[in-house]
Every structure is written in C-alpha cells, then in structure tokens.
Design a protein around this motif. Structure first.
Motif, mmCIF file in Angstrom:
data_model
loop_
_atom_site.group_PDB
_atom_site.id
_atom_site.type_symbol
_atom_site.label_atom_id
_atom_site.label_comp_id
_atom_site.label_asym_id
_atom_site.label_seq_id
_atom_site.Cartn_x
_atom_site.Cartn_y
_atom_site.Cartn_z
ATOM 1 N N GLY A 81 0.803 -1.209 0.000
ATOM 2 C CA GLY A 81 0.000 0.000 0.000
ATOM 3 C C GLY A 81 0.834 1.256 0.000
ATOM 4 N N MET A 82 2.155 1.090 0.049
ATOM 5 C CA MET A 82 3.097 2.209 -0.042
ATOM 6 C C MET A 82 4.067 1.876 -1.165
ATOM 7 S SD MET A 82 3.689 2.975 3.992
ATOM 8 C CE MET A 82 4.353 4.601 3.678
ATOM 9 N N PRO A 83 3.673 2.130 -2.415
ATOM 10 C CA PRO A 83 4.443 1.688 -3.576
ATOM 11 C C PRO A 83 5.823 2.355 -3.654
ATOM 12 C CG PRO A 83 2.203 2.335 -4.183
ATOM 13 C CD PRO A 83 2.424 2.811 -2.798
ATOM 14 N N VAL A 84 6.846 1.538 -3.840
ATOM 15 C CA VAL A 84 8.218 2.026 -3.946
ATOM 16 C C VAL A 84 8.998 1.099 -4.864
ATOM 17 C CG1 VAL A 84 10.409 2.324 -2.719
ATOM 18 C CG2 VAL A 84 8.305 3.193 -1.695
ATOM 19 N N ALA A 85 9.804 1.684 -5.742
ATOM 20 C CA ALA A 85 10.776 0.940 -6.553
ATOM 21 C C ALA A 85 11.967 1.863 -6.797
ATOM 22 C CB ALA A 85 10.157 0.473 -7.868
ATOM 23 N N CYS A 86 12.795 2.033 -5.751
ATOM 24 C CA CYS A 86 13.941 2.936 -5.872
ATOM 25 C C CYS A 86 15.055 2.505 -4.922
ATOM 26 C CB CYS A 86 13.531 4.382 -5.621
ATOM 27 S SG CYS A 86 12.851 4.705 -3.988
ATOM 28 N N PRO A 87 16.303 2.826 -5.245
ATOM 29 C CA PRO A 87 17.430 2.312 -4.465
ATOM 30 C C PRO A 87 17.555 2.857 -3.044
ATOM 31 C CG PRO A 87 18.125 2.885 -6.688
ATOM 32 C CD PRO A 87 16.745 3.436 -6.519
ATOM 33 N N LYS A 88 17.260 4.170 -2.825
ATOM 34 C CA LYS A 88 17.571 4.760 -1.509
ATOM 35 C C LYS A 88 19.009 4.427 -1.130
ATOM 36 C CE LYS A 88 14.946 4.380 1.992
ATOM 37 N NZ LYS A 88 14.172 3.619 2.994
ATOM 38 N N SER A 89 19.964 4.942 -1.812
ATOM 39 C CA SER A 89 21.373 4.533 -1.825
ATOM 40 C C SER A 89 21.463 3.236 -2.623
ATOM 41 C CB SER A 89 21.988 4.413 -0.439
ATOM 42 O OG SER A 89 22.262 5.696 0.080
ATOM 43 N N GLY A 90 21.187 2.072 -2.016
ATOM 44 C CA GLY A 90 21.219 0.831 -2.802
ATOM 45 C C GLY A 90 22.438 0.799 -3.704
ATOM 46 N N GLY A 91 22.218 0.649 -4.994
ATOM 47 C CA GLY A 91 23.329 0.699 -5.938
ATOM 48 C C GLY A 91 22.841 0.602 -7.360
ATOM 49 N N VAL A 92 23.423 1.418 -8.242
ATOM 50 C CA VAL A 92 23.215 1.286 -9.681
ATOM 51 C C VAL A 92 24.589 1.309 -10.326
ATOM 52 C CG1 VAL A 92 22.083 2.163 -11.743
ATOM 53 C CG2 VAL A 92 21.003 2.508 -9.510
ATOM 54 N N TRP A 93 24.932 0.236 -11.023
ATOM 55 C CA TRP A 93 26.267 0.060 -11.588
ATOM 56 C C TRP A 93 26.168 -0.471 -13.020
ATOM 57 C CZ3 TRP A 93 30.733 1.013 -8.698
ATOM 58 C CH2 TRP A 93 30.537 1.243 -7.332
ATOM 59 N N TYR A 94 27.214 -0.230 -13.794
ATOM 60 C CA TYR A 94 27.424 -0.962 -15.034
ATOM 61 C C TYR A 94 28.508 -1.993 -14.752
ATOM 62 C CZ TYR A 94 28.570 -2.212 -19.820
ATOM 63 O OH TYR A 94 28.789 -2.911 -20.971
ATOM 64 N N ASP A 95 28.150 -3.263 -14.836
ATOM 65 C CA ASP A 95 29.083 -4.342 -14.542
ATOM 66 C C ASP A 95 29.953 -4.568 -15.778
ATOM 67 O OD1 ASP A 95 30.343 -6.850 -14.112
ATOM 68 O OD2 ASP A 95 28.797 -7.362 -12.639
ATOM 69 N N GLY A 153 17.884 -13.478 9.739
ATOM 70 C CA GLY A 153 16.845 -14.324 9.177
ATOM 71 C C GLY A 153 15.693 -13.572 8.545
ATOM 72 N N ASN A 154 15.527 -12.303 8.875
ATOM 73 C CA ASN A 154 14.393 -11.543 8.358
ATOM 74 C C ASN A 154 14.859 -10.103 8.137
ATOM 75 O OD1 ASN A 154 11.765 -11.759 7.453
ATOM 76 N ND2 ASN A 154 10.873 -11.061 9.377
ATOM 77 N N LEU A 155 15.422 -9.858 6.993
ATOM 78 C CA LEU A 155 16.154 -8.621 6.730
ATOM 79 C C LEU A 155 15.224 -7.529 6.205
ATOM 80 C CD1 LEU A 155 19.349 -10.169 5.151
ATOM 81 C CD2 LEU A 155 19.255 -8.908 7.287
ATOM 82 N N GLN A 156 14.695 -6.749 7.124
ATOM 83 C CA GLN A 156 13.857 -5.617 6.727
ATOM 84 C C GLN A 156 14.762 -4.450 6.351
ATOM 85 O OE1 GLN A 156 11.380 -3.924 9.774
ATOM 86 N NE2 GLN A 156 10.075 -2.873 8.299
ATOM 87 N N PRO A 157 14.676 -3.958 5.125
ATOM 88 C CA PRO A 157 15.618 -2.920 4.692
ATOM 89 C C PRO A 157 15.197 -1.523 5.134
ATOM 90 C CG PRO A 157 14.155 -3.468 2.889
ATOM 91 C CD PRO A 157 13.785 -4.376 4.029
ATOM 92 N N ASP A 158 16.197 -0.718 5.388
ATOM 93 C CA ASP A 158 15.990 0.711 5.588
ATOM 94 C C ASP A 158 17.138 1.481 4.946
ATOM 95 O OD1 ASP A 158 14.768 3.065 6.589
ATOM 96 O OD2 ASP A 158 16.238 3.113 8.185
ATOM 97 N N SER A 159 18.374 1.109 5.309
ATOM 98 C CA SER A 159 19.564 1.737 4.731
ATOM 99 C C SER A 159 20.452 0.632 4.182
ATOM 100 C CB SER A 159 20.320 2.522 5.795
ATOM 101 O OG SER A 159 19.470 3.442 6.438
ATOM 102 N N VAL A 160 20.578 0.550 2.881
ATOM 103 C CA VAL A 160 21.351 -0.523 2.257
ATOM 104 C C VAL A 160 22.175 0.063 1.113
ATOM 105 C CG1 VAL A 160 21.269 -2.820 1.219
ATOM 106 C CG2 VAL A 160 19.456 -2.102 2.784
ATOM 107 N N THR A 161 23.458 -0.331 1.043
ATOM 108 C CA THR A 161 24.331 0.072 -0.062
ATOM 109 C C THR A 161 24.951 -1.170 -0.673
ATOM 110 O OG1 THR A 161 24.880 2.102 1.143
ATOM 111 C CG2 THR A 161 26.223 1.578 -0.772
ATOM 112 N N PHE A 162 25.075 -1.166 -2.007
ATOM 113 C CA PHE A 162 25.704 -2.265 -2.742
ATOM 114 C C PHE A 162 26.891 -1.717 -3.534
ATOM 115 C CE2 PHE A 162 21.431 -3.594 -1.918
ATOM 116 C CZ PHE A 162 21.495 -4.969 -1.707
ATOM 117 N N TRP A 163 27.940 -2.526 -3.649
ATOM 118 C CA TRP A 163 29.168 -2.081 -4.304
ATOM 119 C C TRP A 163 29.729 -3.219 -5.147
ATOM 120 C CZ3 TRP A 163 30.185 2.950 -3.498
ATOM 121 C CH2 TRP A 163 31.368 3.471 -4.019
ATOM 122 N N ILE A 164 30.319 -2.891 -6.297
ATOM 123 C CA ILE A 164 31.039 -3.880 -7.099
ATOM 124 C C ILE A 164 32.530 -3.695 -6.863
ATOM 125 C CG2 ILE A 164 31.565 -4.728 -9.408
ATOM 126 C CD1 ILE A 164 28.826 -3.973 -10.317
#
Length: 539
Positions: A81-95, A153-164
């Motif tokens: 009911g709270m639609p979201v599709a965005c990184p919030k930091s997360g990560g966007v990379w060209y591999d 065991g139950n990873l609720q995200p709030d602040s997450v960063t990904f790196w290559i």
C-alpha cells in the motif's frame, strides 16, 4: 603523516576535526608541487590554479526526458500500500565483466530488497529469482515483522548500499551493508559472487537510519558514512542531521564502532546552507512573528552522503534536507524535500561545496514523480560515452494518505503518504561537467608533475591552446589551438614530446575563449589512469 597520490599530506589526526567546506586544509595550503599522474584533472575548486581571469560556472544536471526509468509495478513493489521501486542509496552500476547495468533497490516501503538489470540503462528487467519464486527479491523478509529483531533471518531494509569490487575474489565481488529500521542495532555485512545470492558476515556497530558506505580507491579504504545527530558546539555547523565517519582497510573488519571505538564527527550543513523560505512550517512562521521560535528545528540538515572515486577526486552527493519536521509532511501526504548538491575531495575526508544550489532538485509540484525526497545511489554515477548518467530516487507522495492526526509511531514506521510512490530516474551531465572555467582569458596552474604519460587531452568548448613552462617559467612548448566541442581532444604540440615532461616539474597556461572543464595526461594506450577503473564503470 600520509602522503597521498597528489602530494597532499594527510595528518595522522585528520579525523579530529569535522570537514568544513570553506576551510579545506589542502585548499588553504596546497602542496608546492601537485602530482597529476592519476586521472583527469577537474576545476571543481582552485587546487590546481595559481591565477586566472576566467570565471567558474557551476552546472546542474539535466533530468532524462524518459524518467522515471523504474517505478512501482509489481506485487512486490505495491502490495504494502506504499508503492516504492527505488534504491535509496542501494546501488546502480554498469558491470564491466557481465556487460549489464545492475540495480539493487527497495521494493515496497521498508519491505523487500530486489534486483533488476538492463542492457541500456533505461529499460529494466526484473528477473524471476529463486529466493521467492515469481519475484526478483534477493534477501529474506516476509513482511510479517515490523522493525524485525532478527538481522540475519528476516532482513527488513531501511539503509542498504551495494558495491562492485573487481579486485576482490570472485565470491566477494559484490558487497553489501544492510541496516534495518532499528536505532539500537548494528548493520549486517554481506558478499556475493553474483549479486543475487548473499553470504552474511557479521555486524557493524549501532547506527541510525540512512547509513551508507563507499570505497576510496586512492587510499584503499572502505568508508562508512553513518548518521549522527550530535551537537558539536561549532557555530559554523547547523541542523539536527549530520554524518559520522569510519574507515577500515578491510570491508569485514574494523566496523564495530560504538562505545569503545567511536566513529568521528564528519559532515554537516553549515551557515552557508540556506533554508527554502517557502517550506517554513506554520508553527515556524508564528514563532518568527512572535520572536520565540527554535530555529534548530527549521534549519536544513545533512540527510545522507554517497561517494565514489571519480578520475582524480572523490565525488560525493550531499543530500540536503530542507529543515521541516517529518510531521509537517506526514499530515499532507507530500514527500519531504531533500535535494542533491555535489561535493568534492582530494584527500577523501575534507569536502568542498563551492556551489550550494541544488544539482538534482525536487520538482515540489503536485502530480510529478519527483516531487520530493530526492536521493543519490551507491556508485553515484556511470560514465556513458561523453556523459555522466547519475541515477537518483525520488518520491511523488500520496496526498490521499495525509493524516493531520497521525501518530509519531506511524510516522516512524512509514505509514504515511509521504513515503509513497518512490521511483528511479536519471540525471545527465557532460563528462567532467560539474564546473567549467569560462570567459576569454588565461589560467595558470601551480607547479605540476607526473609519471608514465605520453599525451595531453582537454575537455572544452570554444577555443583553447596550452603553453608549457618549466619550473623556472621558461616556455617549453605551445599547442595548436583547439576550436570546437570535445570531452577528450588530444593536443598537438608539434615537435615537442609530452613524454619528456615525465618526472619533471612544470606549469601549464591555458589560453581560453570559451569553456574549459578539465585536462589530463594519458599513457601510451590513451588511458588517463583515473579512479573510474575502480569506482565507476565506463560504457
């Protein structure tokens, strides 16, 4: 004392003082000779400049006309009911190895972590993955426990960063730091061979929300950007949201900051950051008129910071929060206003922000996808030919879910329209195009040196020629005049060999009638040796 790649000396106690953008040590006292071996040299500050009559121009990014490129569509992204599709930091990379764009993002507010990929960076595919068949979810969270106590065991995200990390063993190529919505718990570190299946490696110290991390390729340090809310008694720093700094040689070790190992006060807004007067709350306006308002609640604050090594500098995105308390937005259902300002460092700790205008801004207009809550991503940007593609998150909000009587608990847990309809877009900038030196005139550099170079290139619009002087100010050579528009024009110095400057001290004088963005010296392969090899992939 540590001598850096550009000859800056970094003191042993460099973390003992916060980074003040108008009091950067290496700008006040630059090295006598600056080493420019690494990467293209950008004019984002006056570090390289001895004197000039050119004027700096600070450029904004251009929002991609096809935005948003990823928005809530699937059940995973909308069922809360709270639609979201965005990184919030997360990560966007060209591999570079897989020849694909890759995105790690939050699907549904504070619910799932998901993965998408693309061949062109614009059209994204959500692969069917095996963790939860029929979805692109990559880490376990079943949505049944809010503010989950089990960080493994139950990873609720709030602040997450990904790196290559291309230099790591294959099984550790992808790195992740995950913080759930708990202020009294640490984060979880993870690695993966494919970016989809993750091995968890232990905890960080306690931290609040909106934490991130990045790699400093110049010093080979992993740096954690941690939310702080302390008061430091410095009259120059303002706002309730600040950042703390923690660095480590290893991604897995040394992240146990806490009571015995304190992270260091690092970044904050300062007295030159301005609050948008149109965002003052009714409470603040009444207080101003009555002469009894606490301005600490109305000042801008530093929401989050993402950084990356780009060419010869550390490039950061300073996410400035425009002052108001969450309740002021929650009662309307409109997103809070955060916007992005570039920041630049040549030592990895002290960052300058010569222009305080928003670089990627919130539209603030009802009905737009990027009305507010604009955020940067892990990796910051991708070199795409002659352009930088800078991915960012933004929110439209949902005024139908505004609630004047909303409780603090519901705000904290995200039950508000202010956190609805988060999506992902692209902002585009000329390569190296953050600042240009403009006009008809000259720019003389400080004393420079390099090793292993064979040619010189410039990024410029208009007419530019270059004179090379030795350390005694004797003219050695003058280039042909460039007249055009190029992000990488190789200059012709006639019979003079640029290679002869290796390990010598020299100066450059640019004669300009137009715009000069950057310059650099390349090796025999044409490579400038910039940090994008370790931090940003070039398409």
């Amino acid at each position: 004392m540590e001598k850096l790649y550009n000859n800056i000396i970094l003191a042993d106690d460099f973390t003992s003082k916060m980074s003040y953008p108008n009091n950067v040590p290496y700008l006040k006292n630059p090295p006598e000779i600056i080493n420019i071996t690494v990467g293209r040299q950008l004019f984002v500050d006056d570090f390289l400049i001895e004197k000039t009559d050119l004027t700096p121009e600070y450029h904004k990014a251009r929002k991609f006309e096809g935005n948003p490129v990823l928005f809530p569509e699937t059940k995973l992204e909308t069922e809360t009911g709270m639609p979201v599709a965005c990184p919030k930091s997360g990560g966007v990379w060209y591999d570079e190895e897989d020849k694909k764009y890759k995105m790690w993002y939050e699907a549904g507010w504070l619910h799932y972590l998901a993965y998408a990929e693309s061949d062109d960076g614009i059209h994204w595919v959500r692969p069917d993955l095996d963790l939860v068949p029929g979805t692109n979810q990559i880490l376990p969270f079943d949505g049944s426990v809010s503010f989950a106590d089990d960080p493994y065991g139950n990873l609720q995200p709030d602040s997450v960063t990904f790196w290559i990390d291309y230099d790591a063993p294959k099984e550790e190529k992808y790195k992740m730091a995950h913080h759930g919505p708990r202020w009294d718990a640490g984060g979880v570190l993870g690695t993966s061979a494919d970016g989809i299946h993750w091995k968890l490696h232990g905890m960080t110290g306690e931290a609040g929300d909106r934490n991130s991390f990045f790699y400093n390729p110049f010093r080979k340090k992993w740096v954690f950007s941690i939310r702080g809310g302390w008061g430091n008694g410095d009259k120059y720093f303002v706002g309730r949201r600040k950042r703390a700094y923690w660095e480590s040689d290893s991604f897995f070790e040394g992240t146990d900051w806490g009571k015995e190992k304190n992270s260091y006060d690092w970044l904050s807004c300062d007295i030159e950051d301005f609050l948008d007067p149109y965002l003052l709350s009714p409470k603040a306006i009444k207080g101003i008129l009555a002469g009894e308002v606490n301005f600490e609640w109305e000042k801008p604050g530093l929401y989050c910071v993402d950084c990356v090594g780009y060419e010869s500098i550390m490039l950061g995105m300073f996410e400035i929060h425009q002052g108001l308390d969450n309740r002021d937005f929650a009662i309307t259902g409109a997103p809070k206003i955060t916007e992005l300002i570039p920041m630049y460092s040549r030592d990895g700790y002290n960052y300058s922000r010569p222009c305080r205008d928003p670089f990627i801004w919130a539209s603030r207009c009802k009905g737009t996808w990027d009305r507010g809550y604009v955020q940067s991503v892990g990796g910051v940007c991708i070199i795409h030919g002659d352009e930088l593609w800078i991915y960012y998150s933004a929110f439209a909000g949902d005024e139908s879910k505004g609630n004047r009587n909303i409780s603090e608990k519901d705000i904290d847990e995200g039950s508000s329209g202010m956190y609805c309809n988060g999506a992902t877009g692209i902002a585009i900038l000329r390569r190296d195009g953050f600042v240009s030196m403009n006009g008809k005139g000259e720019l003389l550099t400080r004393k420079l040196e390099f090793t292993g170079k064979k040619s010189m290139g410039i990024n410029a619009i208009g007419k530019v020629s270059v004179e090379i002087y030795d350390e005694n100010n004797t003219l050695l050579a003058k280039s042909e005049e460039f007249d055009g528009d190029s992000t990488n024009h190789i200059l012709d110095f006639g019979d003079f060999s640029v290679e002869s400057l290796n390990s010598k001290v020299f100066r450059l004088k640019f004669i300009v009638d137009g715009k000069l963005y950057s310059f650099g010296f390349a090796d025999e392969t044409g490579d400038y040796g910039g940090a994008h090899a370790a931090g940003i992939a070039e398409v």
